[in-house]
Design a protein around this motif. Structure first.
Motif, PDB file in Angstrom:
ATOM      1  N   PRO A 140       0.806  -1.235   0.000  1.00  0.00           N
ATOM      2  CA  PRO A 140       0.000   0.000   0.000  1.00  0.00           C
ATOM      3  C   PRO A 140       0.838   1.285   0.000  1.00  0.00           C
ATOM      4  CG  PRO A 140       0.125  -0.850   2.224  1.00  0.00           C
ATOM      5  CD  PRO A 140       0.889  -1.819   1.356  1.00  0.00           C
ATOM      6  N   TYR A 141       2.070   1.236  -0.530  1.00  0.00           N
ATOM      7  CA  TYR A 141       2.877   2.445  -0.710  1.00  0.00           C
ATOM      8  C   TYR A 141       3.140   3.172   0.604  1.00  0.00           C
ATOM      9  CZ  TYR A 141       0.734   1.175  -5.122  1.00  0.00           C
ATOM     10  OH  TYR A 141       0.260   0.448  -6.185  1.00  0.00           O
ATOM     11  N   ARG A 142       3.683   2.408   1.542  1.00  0.00           N
ATOM     12  CA  ARG A 142       3.958   2.970   2.868  1.00  0.00           C
ATOM     13  C   ARG A 142       5.087   3.990   2.807  1.00  0.00           C
ATOM     14  NH1 ARG A 142       2.831  -2.493   4.279  1.00  0.00           N
ATOM     15  NH2 ARG A 142       1.000  -2.649   5.651  1.00  0.00           N
ATOM     16  N   GLU A 143       4.971   5.038   3.606  1.00  0.00           N
ATOM     17  CA  GLU A 143       5.986   6.086   3.679  1.00  0.00           C
ATOM     18  C   GLU A 143       6.719   6.026   5.021  1.00  0.00           C
ATOM     19  OE1 GLU A 143       4.595   9.983   2.572  1.00  0.00           O
ATOM     20  OE2 GLU A 143       3.264   9.156   1.023  1.00  0.00           O
ATOM     21  N   LYS A 144       7.960   6.491   4.997  1.00  0.00           N
ATOM     22  CA  LYS A 144       8.760   6.537   6.222  1.00  0.00           C
ATOM     23  C   LYS A 144       9.510   7.860   6.271  1.00  0.00           C
ATOM     24  CE  LYS A 144      12.856   4.567   8.459  1.00  0.00           C
ATOM     25  NZ  LYS A 144      13.996   3.618   8.303  1.00  0.00           N
ATOM     26  N   GLN A 145       9.366   8.599   7.356  1.00  0.00           N
ATOM     27  CA  GLN A 145      10.146   9.813   7.564  1.00  0.00           C
ATOM     28  C   GLN A 145      11.519   9.422   8.100  1.00  0.00           C
ATOM     29  OE1 GLN A 145       7.794  12.392  10.106  1.00  0.00           O
ATOM     30  NE2 GLN A 145       6.642  13.170   8.353  1.00  0.00           N
ATOM     31  N   ILE A 146      12.563   9.905   7.436  1.00  0.00           N
ATOM     32  CA  ILE A 146      13.924   9.466   7.751  1.00  0.00           C
ATOM     33  C   ILE A 146      14.682  10.491   8.582  1.00  0.00           C
ATOM     34  CG2 ILE A 146      16.145   8.770   6.738  1.00  0.00           C
ATOM     35  CD1 ILE A 146      14.470   7.883   4.261  1.00  0.00           C
ATOM     36  N   TYR A 147      14.675  11.756   8.152  1.00  0.00           N
ATOM     37  CA  TYR A 147      15.430  12.796   8.866  1.00  0.00           C
ATOM     38  C   TYR A 147      14.853  14.152   8.508  1.00  0.00           C
ATOM     39  CZ  TYR A 147      19.290  15.778  10.393  1.00  0.00           C
ATOM     40  OH  TYR A 147      20.045  16.745  11.019  1.00  0.00           O
ATOM     41  N   THR A 148      14.621  14.984   9.523  1.00  0.00           N
ATOM     42  CA  THR A 148      14.124  16.342   9.310  1.00  0.00           C
ATOM     43  C   THR A 148      15.275  17.321   9.420  1.00  0.00           C
ATOM     44  OG1 THR A 148      11.929  15.803  10.164  1.00  0.00           O
ATOM     45  CG2 THR A 148      12.541  18.128  10.110  1.00  0.00           C
ATOM     46  N   ILE A 168      21.671   8.054   2.031  1.00  0.00           N
ATOM     47  CA  ILE A 168      21.374   9.281   1.303  1.00  0.00           C
ATOM     48  C   ILE A 168      22.580  10.211   1.411  1.00  0.00           C
ATOM     49  CG2 ILE A 168      19.954  11.381   1.317  1.00  0.00           C
ATOM     50  CD1 ILE A 168      17.670   9.643   2.443  1.00  0.00           C
ATOM     51  N   ALA A 169      22.931  10.848   0.306  1.00  0.00           N
ATOM     52  CA  ALA A 169      23.940  11.908   0.313  1.00  0.00           C
ATOM     53  C   ALA A 169      23.255  13.207  -0.081  1.00  0.00           C
ATOM     54  CB  ALA A 169      25.077  11.596  -0.646  1.00  0.00           C
ATOM     55  N   SER A 170      23.655  14.306   0.574  1.00  0.00           N
ATOM     56  CA  SER A 170      23.001  15.574   0.276  1.00  0.00           C
ATOM     57  C   SER A 170      23.914  16.736   0.633  1.00  0.00           C
ATOM     58  CB  SER A 170      21.691  15.692   1.056  1.00  0.00           C
ATOM     59  OG  SER A 170      20.959  16.841   0.669  1.00  0.00           O
ATOM     60  N   SER A 171      23.563  17.900   0.084  1.00  0.00           N
ATOM     61  CA  SER A 171      24.200  19.161   0.454  1.00  0.00           C
ATOM     62  C   SER A 171      23.192  20.007   1.214  1.00  0.00           C
ATOM     63  CB  SER A 171      24.681  19.920  -0.786  1.00  0.00           C
ATOM     64  OG  SER A 171      25.062  21.242  -0.446  1.00  0.00           O
ATOM     65  N   LEU A 172      23.550  20.398   2.431  1.00  0.00           N
ATOM     66  CA  LEU A 172      22.713  21.277   3.248  1.00  0.00           C
ATOM     67  C   LEU A 172      23.387  22.642   3.284  1.00  0.00           C
ATOM     68  CD1 LEU A 172      21.864  18.852   6.202  1.00  0.00           C
ATOM     69  CD2 LEU A 172      20.741  19.077   3.980  1.00  0.00           C
ATOM     70  N   TYR A 173      22.729  23.634   2.727  1.00  0.00           N
ATOM     71  CA  TYR A 173      23.333  24.957   2.557  1.00  0.00           C
ATOM     72  C   TYR A 173      22.792  25.938   3.586  1.00  0.00           C
ATOM     73  CZ  TYR A 173      24.512  29.430   0.356  1.00  0.00           C
ATOM     74  OH  TYR A 173      24.977  30.706   0.101  1.00  0.00           O
ATOM     75  N   ASP A 174      23.707  26.591   4.313  1.00  0.00           N
ATOM     76  CA  ASP A 174      23.369  27.635   5.268  1.00  0.00           C
ATOM     77  C   ASP A 174      23.612  28.975   4.595  1.00  0.00           C
ATOM     78  OD1 ASP A 174      23.335  29.569   7.302  1.00  0.00           O
ATOM     79  OD2 ASP A 174      24.009  28.138   8.809  1.00  0.00           O
ATOM     80  N   LEU A 184      25.892  12.520   4.924  1.00  0.00           N
ATOM     81  CA  LEU A 184      25.328  11.207   4.654  1.00  0.00           C
ATOM     82  C   LEU A 184      24.258  10.933   5.700  1.00  0.00           C
ATOM     83  CD1 LEU A 184      28.554   9.082   3.986  1.00  0.00           C
ATOM     84  CD2 LEU A 184      27.104  10.250   2.308  1.00  0.00           C
ATOM     85  N   ILE A 185      23.161  10.297   5.284  1.00  0.00           N
ATOM     86  CA  ILE A 185      22.075   9.950   6.197  1.00  0.00           C
ATOM     87  C   ILE A 185      21.781   8.458   6.055  1.00  0.00           C
ATOM     88  CG2 ILE A 185      19.686  10.401   6.873  1.00  0.00           C
ATOM     89  CD1 ILE A 185      19.971  13.150   5.486  1.00  0.00           C
ATOM     90  N   ASP A 186      21.806   7.745   7.167  1.00  0.00           N
ATOM     91  CA  ASP A 186      21.481   6.326   7.175  1.00  0.00           C
ATOM     92  C   ASP A 186      19.966   6.168   7.039  1.00  0.00           C
ATOM     93  OD1 ASP A 186      20.645   3.718   8.577  1.00  0.00           O
ATOM     94  OD2 ASP A 186      22.810   3.452   8.394  1.00  0.00           O
ATOM     95  N   VAL A 187      19.528   5.493   5.978  1.00  0.00           N
ATOM     96  CA  VAL A 187      18.092   5.372   5.710  1.00  0.00           C
ATOM     97  C   VAL A 187      17.373   4.624   6.826  1.00  0.00           C
ATOM     98  CG1 VAL A 187      16.407   4.297   4.163  1.00  0.00           C
ATOM     99  CG2 VAL A 187      18.331   5.582   3.207  1.00  0.00           C
ATOM    100  N   LYS A 188      18.006   3.619   7.395  1.00  0.00           N
ATOM    101  CA  LYS A 188      17.359   2.801   8.419  1.00  0.00           C
ATOM    102  C   LYS A 188      17.235   3.532   9.753  1.00  0.00           C
ATOM    103  CE  LYS A 188      17.622  -1.730  10.670  1.00  0.00           C
ATOM    104  NZ  LYS A 188      18.385  -3.016  10.762  1.00  0.00           N
ATOM    105  N   THR A 189      18.308   4.173  10.164  1.00  0.00           N
ATOM    106  CA  THR A 189      18.334   4.780  11.497  1.00  0.00           C
ATOM    107  C   THR A 189      18.056   6.275  11.505  1.00  0.00           C
ATOM    108  OG1 THR A 189      20.716   5.269  11.420  1.00  0.00           O
ATOM    109  CG2 THR A 189      20.052   3.065  12.178  1.00  0.00           C
ATOM    110  N   GLY A 190      18.234   6.945  10.358  1.00  0.00           N
ATOM    111  CA  GLY A 190      18.087   8.394  10.316  1.00  0.00           C
ATOM    112  C   GLY A 190      19.295   9.140  10.841  1.00  0.00           C
ATOM    113  N   GLU A 191      20.366   8.428  11.150  1.00  0.00           N
ATOM    114  CA  GLU A 191      21.571   9.067  11.674  1.00  0.00           C
ATOM    115  C   GLU A 191      22.273   9.873  10.576  1.00  0.00           C
ATOM    116  OE1 GLU A 191      25.853   7.915  13.792  1.00  0.00           O
ATOM    117  OE2 GLU A 191      24.367   6.356  13.358  1.00  0.00           O
TER     118      GLU A 191
END
Length: 375
Positions: A140-148, A168-174, A184-191
């Protein structure tokens, strides 16, 4: 043989579970809403190919940003973004067997242009109101919030993914500090782990597709391309102040980083590759200009999108064996105006011969998704 034909026999009963067979479901929108095919076939300039316009809705539809391959072989399906749900960006899953599709998400705040897909885990990843989120491609297309992400940061570029879909790899710009954190964000733990902080804006970062040990990034203000070793944090610039490097991507072998280098003085437009082990550059002269590039898995074709007023074509630049030369072939006149980033072609190979791309052929800023495929 096309990859999706190979999978057809084994997955015909699995493609997009519960999709109806004639009209949209009772609800015209919302998670799980189902839609009939909108396909329209068009001729390609190469007689061995054809083009399928996958979407025809009046609302904006698009294949996500440049280096996102939205194809999921196990489902013989592609993920795309559409604003057909009351103008909100949401994600949809379309079967390449029959063109039927289903709505995966139902939100007012998704950045659908920069979503990504993990074929390995059969999930799509996106940012929803500053929160990295995943959605399963199986009902049923379940969603999971990983990191805010804290409000002081802007999330830049696509939700880059490791090959196994676990990181996940990303650039967070201030903006206040004018500083970017490559994370880097661990998909399972959100770390979250910060790999490197760089002065200035990094608007695009992609992780090595094989080893997951290196980040390739772009700095738009200075048009520079760089590499960061994840373990050591060592930063290596691949371009200098006199260069104009844009649109970084990885070759499928994981050994070569690549990017476009704009024409300067007597040097033509080029696709430049850099072997991260040998630390050697190789360049391909692109005499028929393109704005964006992609490369197939066997590294025999570079795709380009033209992007001049007189040359709005999908090009295949066939790499000559054992040479850094290419033969340019016009494959399809896409006619996109590139009025906004959402309607840039942003083509990606879904297998060794076929590319999925966007076009704003109607010149109204309302793009559609197309597939150039071998017959």
């Amino acid at each position: 043989m096309n990859k999706y034909l190979v999978f057809l026999a084994s997955v015909s009963m699995l493609v997009i579970p519960h999709v109806g067979s004639g009209v949209a479901s009772a609800a015209d929108s919302g998670k799980g809403a189902r839609f009939p095919a909108e396909w329209k076939k068009l001729p390609a300039l190469d007689p061995d190919y054809e083009v399928v316009q996958l979407t025809t809705d009046d609302a904006l539809d698009n294949k996500m940003y440049l280096d996102v391959d939205p194809y999921v072989p196990s489902l013989d399906s592609v993920v795309f973004m559409s604003e057909r749900d009351k103008g909100h960006e949401n994600l949809y899953l379309m079967s390449l067997d029959n063109g039927k599709f289903v709505q995966l998400t139902d939100s007012d705040h998704i950045d659908g242009d920069h979503a990504n897909v993990s074929p390995e885990t059969e999930q799509a990843f996106f940012v929803d109101d500053h929160t990295f989120t995943s959605v399963s491609l199986q009902a049923p297309y379940r969603e999971k919030q990983i990191y805010t992400v804290p409000d002081k940061y802007d999330v830049k570029g696509i939700v880059a993914l490791s090959a196994d879909g676990k990181t996940i790899a990303s650039s967070l710009y201030d903006e206040d500090e004018d500083r970017s954190s490559l994370v880097l964000i661990d998909v399972k733990t959100g770390e979250l782990t910060t790999v490197k902080k760089l002065d200035g804006e990094v608007d695009h970062v992609v992780i090595n597709p094989v080893n997951g040990d290196t980040l390739l990034y772009h700095m738009p203000d200075v048009e520079q391309i760089g590499l960061v070793d994840i373990e050591s944090g060592k930063n290596t610039m691949l371009t200098g102040p006199e260069d104009h490097g844009v649109h970084p991507f990885w070759e499928s072998n994981g050994r070569d980083a690549a990017f476009a280098q704009r024409k300067t003085d007597d040097t033509p437009e080029q696709v430049v590759t850099y072997n991260i082990r040998k630390k050697e550059f190789l360049s391909y002269d692109i005499l028929d200009y393109s704005n964006h590039f992609a490369m197939n898995d066997s590294r025999t074709i570079i795709e380009g999108d033209g992007q001049k007023d007189d040359a709005p074509y999908i090009y295949y630049y066939y790499i000559k064996p054992n040479k850094n030369k290419v033969d340019a072939v016009k494959m399809f006149k896409h006619n996109s105006t590139s009025k906004t980033e959402s309607v840039h072609p942003h083509a990606a190979f879904i297998n060794d011969t076929d590319v999925i791309f966007n076009s704003d052929a109607g010149h109204e800023g309302k793009g559609d998704v197309y597939l150039l495929r071998e017959k």
